[in-house]
Design an enzyme around this catalytic site. Sequence first.
Site, PDB file in Angstrom:
ATOM      1  CG  ASN A   1      -0.268  -0.397   2.503  1.00 20.33           C
ATOM      2  OD1 ASN A   1       0.310  -1.486   2.598  1.00 20.33           O
ATOM      3  ND2 ASN A   1      -0.312   0.465   3.479  1.00 20.33           N
TER       4      ASN A   1
ATOM      5  CB  THR B   1     -27.510  -7.943   9.830  1.00 25.14           C
ATOM      6  OG1 THR B   1     -28.229  -8.379  10.981  1.00 25.14           O
ATOM      7  CG2 THR B   1     -28.430  -7.870   8.631  1.00 25.14           C
TER       8      THR B   1
ATOM      9  CB  CYS C   1       8.302  15.015   9.468  1.00 24.58           C
ATOM     10  SG  CYS C   1       9.397  16.024   8.550  1.00 24.58           S
TER      11      CYS C   1
HETATM   12  N1  PLP Z   1      -4.513  -4.210   3.802  1.00 26.62           N
HETATM   13  C1  PLP Z   1      -3.939  -3.278   3.032  1.00 26.62           C
HETATM   14  C2  PLP Z   1      -2.772  -3.642   2.160  1.00 26.62           C
HETATM   15  C3  PLP Z   1      -4.430  -1.968   3.030  1.00 26.62           C
HETATM   16  O1  PLP Z   1      -3.854  -1.041   2.259  1.00 26.62           O
HETATM   17  C4  PLP Z   1      -5.541  -1.655   3.865  1.00 26.62           C
HETATM   18  C5  PLP Z   1      -6.072  -0.286   3.915  1.00 26.62           C
HETATM   19  O2  PLP Z   1      -5.334   0.682   3.917  1.00 26.62           O
HETATM   20  C6  PLP Z   1      -6.107  -2.669   4.641  1.00 26.62           C
HETATM   21  C7  PLP Z   1      -5.564  -3.931   4.576  1.00 26.62           C
HETATM   22  C8  PLP Z   1      -7.293  -2.393   5.525  1.00 26.62           C
HETATM   23  O3  PLP Z   1      -8.465  -2.346   4.761  1.00 26.62           O
HETATM   24  P1  PLP Z   1      -9.830  -1.760   5.352  1.00 26.62           P
HETATM   25  O4  PLP Z   1      -9.729  -0.276   5.249  1.00 26.62           O
HETATM   26  O5  PLP Z   1     -10.915  -2.330   4.480  1.00 26.62           O
HETATM   27  O6  PLP Z   1      -9.999  -2.241   6.741  1.00 26.62           O
END
Ligand code: PLP
Length: 397
Positions: A170, A255, A345
């Site tokens: 990410n 749910t 930072c």
């Molecule tokens: N895994 C990764 C690689 C992510 O980038 C994120 C969100 O930033 C998550 C898991 C978590 O996902 P969620 O926001 O659906 O809980």
Amino acid sequence: MKPKTLHSQSPSKPRKPPHLQGAMIYFDHNATSPLHPSAREAWLAAVEQFPGNPSSPHRFGSRAANALQRAREQLARILNCHPLDILWTSGATEANNLALFHFGQTLPSNAEVWISSVEHPCLLAPSKRHLGTRVRFIPVQRNGQVDLHWISTRLHKKPPSLIALMAANNETGVIQPWQELLKLTAPYEIPVFCDAVQWLGRMPSHALGQCDWISGCAHKFGGPRGTGFLKCAPNTKLHGQIIGGEQEDGRRAGTENVAGVMAMMGVLCTREEEMKKVLTEEKTQERERIEQRLLQLLPGSKLIGKSAPRLWNTIAMLMPQTDCQQRWVVKLDKAGFAVSTGSACSSGKEKASHVITAMGYTPSEAGRMIRISSQWETSPNDWNALIEAMAKINAVL
Ligand code: PLP
């Protein structure tokens, strides 16, 4: 219908500077992406068509349950897995927590679980809590990819009970060698867990089904927040973490979010169709051209994960030495552009990113990283405007 987003404008219209448009140009899609029209449409239709609780015994209930089942089959076709192995969750954080809870409950006390050191915190934290000393962290190379040599040299000595490796990171967009890992682990029958959050909706997902476990969520590719899934290994008797209801075959109480699931599947199908028309290789070449312009414009800047395959939508850069990322983010924000940091930072209170430091960068270098993440709808005009704004900011730093 061409989707309208926060940022897209027809290329023929002269563009006002973003601060005069009163709209932000959004480059933080790895954090979350605005709701795509196909998701909105599917959500509204589902709210109208499926007002019942999927667990209720009447026709409204069974219609909602059937809709969820059809969505499960749709997702199973995309991932190339069995629909019964999929359960709906409130997102990937829940899916990762649930899986790690299950492994914590079911793996013997002397088992080993290998987890890449650059996983998302929502996988790392539950792995520490539920597996404790059973976890070993797999190092990554300077380019951000997990060290397959580290894995292959240890596999035959004591094969682990599970390996967790995300599909794409990410923070850096670095694509992990999960397909190579599957080949390495196959002779040992070691289950592989893949957090596919940043991959889904951006890269074709058919091969993902070879992973025994997959987690995903909707909001990185234009679906609603608070919707996701966990795909389990076939025939798993899952130890549920949220209990007190028999939903999802007793695997996850609560749910189900029927409209959320419909919206997620609406846009995921749209994205998979888009990928048949626009090749991800072309998008990667576009990203490379933009990176070259940025590197020329900002002497002293560096690309993170340069030599690794990376998602077409993500650019992670170390900004020139003279300034830290927070200032860039704030200045770009004022100029009308939303970008993000990988970590705060180094002079600030927050810790340096575990991802960047695992790649061998110092905390102070990690403090100079900014992340620019786009979406299918991001236009060449959006990129040109961002590059222009970065040049202006750099000129007065
Ligand atoms: N895994 C990764 C690689 C992510 O980038 C994120 C969100 O930033 C998550 C898991 C978590 O996902 P969620 O926001 O659906 O809980």
